[in-house]
Design a protein around this motif. Structure first.
Motif, short mmCIF file in Angstrom:
data_model
loop_
_atom_site.label_atom_id
_atom_site.label_comp_id
_atom_site.label_asym_id
_atom_site.label_seq_id
_atom_site.Cartn_x
_atom_site.Cartn_y
_atom_site.Cartn_z
N GLU B 56 0.63 -1.29 -0.14
CA GLU B 56 -0.10 0.05 0.05
C GLU B 56 0.90 1.26 0.12
OE1 GLU B 56 -2.01 0.77 3.69
OE2 GLU B 56 -3.86 1.93 2.65
N GLY B 59 2.10 2.13 -3.12
CA GLY B 59 1.21 2.52 -4.21
C GLY B 59 0.54 1.63 -5.04
N VAL B 62 -4.66 -0.86 -2.91
CA VAL B 62 -5.29 0.26 -2.42
C VAL B 62 -6.31 -0.63 -1.18
CG1 VAL B 62 -7.30 1.65 -2.61
CG2 VAL B 62 -5.67 1.62 -4.43
N SER B 75 -3.83 -1.44 -7.09
CA SER B 75 -4.25 -0.40 -7.59
C SER B 75 -4.45 -0.13 -9.15
CB SER B 75 -3.28 0.77 -7.26
OG SER B 75 -2.09 0.58 -7.58
N SER B 76 -3.59 -1.07 -9.61
CA SER B 76 -4.03 -1.01 -11.22
C SER B 76 -3.60 -2.57 -11.64
CB SER B 76 -2.74 -0.27 -12.07
OG SER B 76 -1.52 -0.65 -11.68
N SER B 129 -6.84 5.11 -16.41
CA SER B 129 -6.00 5.21 -15.25
C SER B 129 -5.51 6.33 -15.27
CB SER B 129 -5.03 4.03 -15.42
OG SER B 129 -4.24 4.28 -16.62
#
Lengths: 130, 130
Positions: B56, B59, B62, B75-76, B129
């Motif tokens: 987290e 990054g 999430v 996150s992606s 994104s």
DNA sequence: AATCTGTTCTACACTTCGTAGAAGAACGAC
DNA sequence: GTCGTTCTTCTACGAAGTGTAGAACAGATT
């Protein structure tokens, strides 16, 4: 293969930038001058030597022990190395075409043009790299 | 961004493979079962939690703190992440077209075809994104 | 042989990562 | 509202990688 540390990268950059193989001392000097940006601090030669040994161990640097001040050079060109890294990352993915799609979705128009050109003029001779 | 460790990678893989967000315990289970190949050793939940926190922080993950057993998701997408990594590496190079040339020199014919197709197909609007 | 120059060995501090216990916080049961 | 259960955070430690360099050693020069 993993990513390199800062110093390791600087040294590789210096080697890649140089036409001919370099000695540890030459590298030490080019590091002080060429790079670093703000610093200006001189590294000990032994530091450079240590890092060179590590890079040799990793297969990124080839050392010529025949001559007395040993000569060091990158084992492959910067472009080759980078391309290999990219392939490594791509290869670790399960869904290659999806990755490639995303990749292309992020390239600049110029790069897209470059790629188009390269893909259409197939001089696939280079059967090099084992 | 750097490369991830083994456990970090396993966890990311589990998150990428999952449709919906997962809890730490679910991840713990899917790690035991799905991956690892030979092991079979169960990790402590706290271990999973620690790694999730680190991810987290980086990054990559999430966390939804609203619900009680916190939910975690990547996150992606895997493809996006990989493509980004590739761009990162490419961007660090001074001679991008040369790298791209080498890169293409190493792709399989199928991938070359994929790329050709993607480059000729309609402009990828996907302004997704951030 | 003595000296100088370059190389190898050894070492240490710092960071990242795998690993997890101990302590703290939230939520349902009573 | 207190108790216990469940989940999260804090703290910690060992291994590996990296930056850094002194001490010791080896080869060349005079």
């Amino acid at each position: 293969m993993a990513q390199l540390g800062d110093l390791e990268r600087s040294i590789m950059d210096a080697l890649w930038a140089s036409e001919s193989p370099l000695t540890a001392t030459e590298l030490q000097e080019s590091l002080e001058a060429g790079s670093a940006g703000v610093s200006g601090k001189q590294l000990a030669v032994t530091t450079v030597l240590t890092v060179l040994s590590r890079l040799e161990h990793k297969g990124l640097v080839v050392r010529d022990r025949a001559v007395r001040p040993h000569l060091y050079r990158a084992s492959s060109s910067h472009a080759d190395h980078t391309a290999e890294l990219m392939h490594e990352i791509l290869g670790a993915s399960s869904d290659r075409s999806e990755v490639l799609a995303r990749f292309l979705g992020q390239v600049s128009p110029e790069e897209a043009a470059t790629l188009r050109g390269l893909l259409n003029s197939p001089p696939r001779d280079s059967g090099l790299s084992a």
